[in-house]
Design a protein around this motif. Structure first.
Motif, PDB file in Angstrom:
ATOM      1  N   THR A   1      -5.689   9.379  -6.720  1.00 22.86           N
ATOM      2  CA  THR A   1      -5.211   8.128  -7.430  1.00 22.86           C
ATOM      3  C   THR A   1      -5.923   6.978  -7.435  1.00 22.86           C
ATOM      4  N   VAL A   2      -7.040   6.912  -6.437  1.00 24.37           N
ATOM      5  CA  VAL A   2      -7.899   5.802  -6.403  1.00 24.37           C
ATOM      6  C   VAL A   2      -9.274   6.322  -6.886  1.00 24.37           C
ATOM      7  N   PRO A   3      -9.828   6.031  -8.185  1.00 26.90           N
ATOM      8  CA  PRO A   3     -11.034   6.289  -8.582  1.00 26.90           C
ATOM      9  C   PRO A   3     -12.116   6.454  -7.651  1.00 26.90           C
ATOM     10  N   SER A   4     -12.436   5.443  -6.935  1.00 27.45           N
ATOM     11  CA  SER A   4     -13.395   5.473  -5.950  1.00 27.45           C
ATOM     12  C   SER A   4     -13.368   6.010  -4.562  1.00 27.45           C
ATOM     13  N   GLU A   5     -12.397   6.730  -4.451  1.00 29.62           N
ATOM     14  CA  GLU A   5     -11.862   7.217  -3.095  1.00 29.62           C
ATOM     15  C   GLU A   5     -11.518   8.591  -3.122  1.00 29.62           C
ATOM     16  N   TRP A   6     -12.199   9.613  -3.023  1.00 31.18           N
ATOM     17  CA  TRP A   6     -11.907  11.032  -3.289  1.00 31.18           C
ATOM     18  C   TRP A   6     -10.858  11.532  -2.397  1.00 31.18           C
ATOM     19  N   TRP A   7     -10.596  10.630  -1.048  1.00 29.21           N
ATOM     20  CA  TRP A   7      -9.909  11.150   0.045  1.00 29.21           C
ATOM     21  C   TRP A   7      -8.460  10.661  -0.048  1.00 29.21           C
ATOM     22  N   HIS A   8      -8.052   9.642  -1.127  1.00 27.97           N
ATOM     23  CA  HIS A   8      -6.795   9.062  -1.166  1.00 27.97           C
ATOM     24  C   HIS A   8      -5.824   9.908  -2.010  1.00 27.97           C
ATOM     25  N   HIS A   9      -4.925  10.440  -1.452  1.00 28.36           N
ATOM     26  CA  HIS A   9      -3.954  11.555  -2.373  1.00 28.36           C
ATOM     27  C   HIS A   9      -2.423  11.080  -2.052  1.00 28.36           C
ATOM     28  N   GLN A  10      -1.798  10.949  -3.236  1.00 27.38           N
ATOM     29  CA  GLN A  10      -0.132  10.787  -3.292  1.00 27.38           C
ATOM     30  C   GLN A  10       0.388  11.798  -4.085  1.00 27.38           C
TER      31      GLN A  10
ATOM     32  N   VAL B   1     -11.200  20.279  -3.042  1.00 26.83           N
ATOM     33  CA  VAL B   1     -10.104  19.498  -2.356  1.00 26.83           C
ATOM     34  C   VAL B   1      -9.404  18.944  -3.478  1.00 26.83           C
ATOM     35  N   ASN B   2     -10.062  18.195  -4.336  1.00 28.51           N
ATOM     36  CA  ASN B   2      -8.943  17.437  -5.244  1.00 28.51           C
ATOM     37  C   ASN B   2      -8.185  18.505  -6.307  1.00 28.51           C
ATOM     38  N   ALA B   3      -8.995  19.330  -6.562  1.00 26.25           N
ATOM     39  CA  ALA B   3      -8.514  20.376  -7.582  1.00 26.25           C
ATOM     40  C   ALA B   3      -7.243  21.156  -7.039  1.00 26.25           C
ATOM     41  N   ILE B   4      -7.420  21.735  -5.832  1.00 24.77           N
ATOM     42  CA  ILE B   4      -6.512  22.340  -5.155  1.00 24.77           C
ATOM     43  C   ILE B   4      -5.416  21.549  -4.828  1.00 24.77           C
ATOM     44  N   ALA B   5      -5.508  20.171  -4.225  1.00 29.92           N
ATOM     45  CA  ALA B   5      -4.217  19.456  -4.163  1.00 29.92           C
ATOM     46  C   ALA B   5      -3.530  19.172  -5.137  1.00 29.92           C
ATOM     47  N   LYS B   6      -4.219  19.056  -6.362  1.00 32.97           N
ATOM     48  CA  LYS B   6      -3.339  18.519  -7.529  1.00 32.97           C
ATOM     49  C   LYS B   6      -2.557  19.774  -8.184  1.00 32.97           C
ATOM     50  N   GLU B   7      -2.949  20.883  -7.740  1.00 30.53           N
ATOM     51  CA  GLU B   7      -2.066  22.242  -8.118  1.00 30.53           C
ATOM     52  C   GLU B   7      -0.720  22.075  -7.336  1.00 30.53           C
TER      53      GLU B   7
ATOM     54  N   ALA C   1       1.284   8.245   0.571  1.00 34.36           N
ATOM     55  CA  ALA C   1      -0.030   8.523   0.662  1.00 34.36           C
ATOM     56  C   ALA C   1      -0.602   9.051   1.840  1.00 34.36           C
ATOM     57  N   VAL C   2      -1.792   9.755   1.690  1.00 32.70           N
ATOM     58  CA  VAL C   2      -2.440  10.274   2.948  1.00 32.70           C
ATOM     59  C   VAL C   2      -3.974  10.258   2.409  1.00 32.70           C
ATOM     60  N   ASP C   3      -4.837  10.038   3.307  1.00 30.99           N
ATOM     61  CA  ASP C   3      -6.334  10.050   3.146  1.00 30.99           C
ATOM     62  C   ASP C   3      -6.673  11.557   3.990  1.00 30.99           C
ATOM     63  N   PHE C   4      -7.724  12.317   3.263  1.00 34.80           N
ATOM     64  CA  PHE C   4      -7.916  13.658   3.724  1.00 34.80           C
ATOM     65  C   PHE C   4      -9.472  13.256   4.203  1.00 34.80           C
ATOM     66  N   ARG C   5      -9.828  14.205   5.278  1.00 34.86           N
ATOM     67  CA  ARG C   5     -11.063  14.574   5.589  1.00 34.86           C
ATOM     68  C   ARG C   5     -11.578  15.929   5.591  1.00 34.86           C
ATOM     69  N   ILE C   6     -12.675  16.213   5.211  1.00 29.00           N
ATOM     70  CA  ILE C   6     -13.056  17.677   5.439  1.00 29.00           C
ATOM     71  C   ILE C   6     -13.523  17.778   7.097  1.00 29.00           C
TER      72      ILE C   6
ATOM     73  N   SER D   1       0.844  -1.262  -0.025  1.00 33.27           N
ATOM     74  CA  SER D   1      -0.034   0.063  -0.026  1.00 33.27           C
ATOM     75  C   SER D   1       0.994   1.283   0.279  1.00 33.27           C
ATOM     76  N   TRP D   2       0.516   2.313  -0.528  1.00 33.85           N
ATOM     77  CA  TRP D   2       1.249   3.413  -0.679  1.00 33.85           C
ATOM     78  C   TRP D   2       1.190   4.214   0.833  1.00 33.85           C
ATOM     79  N   HIS D   3       0.008   3.713   1.471  1.00 33.13           N
ATOM     80  CA  HIS D   3       0.154   4.245   2.858  1.00 33.13           C
ATOM     81  C   HIS D   3       1.460   3.605   3.750  1.00 33.13           C
ATOM     82  N   MET D   4       1.867   2.539   3.328  1.00 31.09           N
ATOM     83  CA  MET D   4       2.849   1.729   3.891  1.00 31.09           C
ATOM     84  C   MET D   4       4.181   2.164   3.662  1.00 31.09           C
ATOM     85  N   GLN D   5       5.125   1.989   4.559  1.00 26.86           N
ATOM     86  CA  GLN D   5       6.603   2.462   4.628  1.00 26.86           C
ATOM     87  C   GLN D   5       6.943   1.731   3.393  1.00 26.86           C
ATOM     88  N   GLN D   6       7.490   2.097   2.077  1.00 30.64           N
ATOM     89  CA  GLN D   6       7.969   1.522   0.846  1.00 30.64           C
ATOM     90  C   GLN D   6       9.379   0.992   1.197  1.00 30.64           C
TER      91      GLN D   6
END
Length: 160
Positions: free
Chosen positions: A120-129, A108-114, A93-98, A79-84
């Motif tokens: 990176t996970v289509p079904s999870e708005w909160w997962h970001h890398q 949130v996703n648009a600003i984070a992308k900037e 990776a981190v997961d966001f919460r409003i 998992s990207w949440h795991m130490q690689q």
């Protein structure tokens, strides 16, 4: 500026320094500040294994968790949440919460992308890398709007 987390159990210390840098800038953005926090950060290999084993055993309270021993291209494992292990022993990776009002998941996703922090996970708005699969079998850093210099390749970081 520190990286806001929802509670003291969220580990952001093991994130790659480039990810921390990007997150600090993201959370300092007035469009985000006080409205978003990290709800899930980095896990050790042992923590990931514990979650995976609990999930596989069907234990109550254990959600879907990635197999920590499964290896993919580019040195990515589990998992990207795991130490690689092959990428400097950092998490990517981190997961966001409003946590505040006046912002949507789309914003949130648009600003984070900037800031090069990408959903990176289509079904999870909160997962970001900030680092991951770029397509065509390539892995690397996601681009930061207006940034010319690319960060160092994590595979070139000296291992412990």
């Amino acid at each position: 500026m520190s990286i806001p987390v929802v509670n003291s159990g969220v580990n952001v210390d093991l994130l790659h320094p480039e990810m921390k840098n990007r997150l600090r800038k993201f959370f300092a953005d007035p469009r985000i500040k006080g409205k978003v926090a990290v709800v899930s950060g980095v896990r050790t290999l042992a923590q990931q294994r514990y979650l995976y084993n609990g999930y596989k055993a069907g234990k109550r309270g254990f959600n879907l968790a990635a197999n920590p021993d499964r290896k993919f291209g580019g040195g990515f494992q589990g998992s990207w949440h795991m130490q690689q292990p092959a990428l400097g022993h950092y998490g990517y990776a981190v997961d966001f919460r409003i946590v505040g009002k006046g912002i949507s998941t789309t914003q949130v996703n648009a600003i984070a992308k900037e800031y090069g922090i990408v959903k990176t996970v289509p079904s999870e708005w909160w997962h970001h890398q900030c680092y991951g699969h770029l397509g065509g079998g390539k892995y690397g850093w996601y681009p930061v709007q207006g940034q010319k210099k690319k960060p160092a390749d994590p595979k070139k970081i000296k291992q412990d």
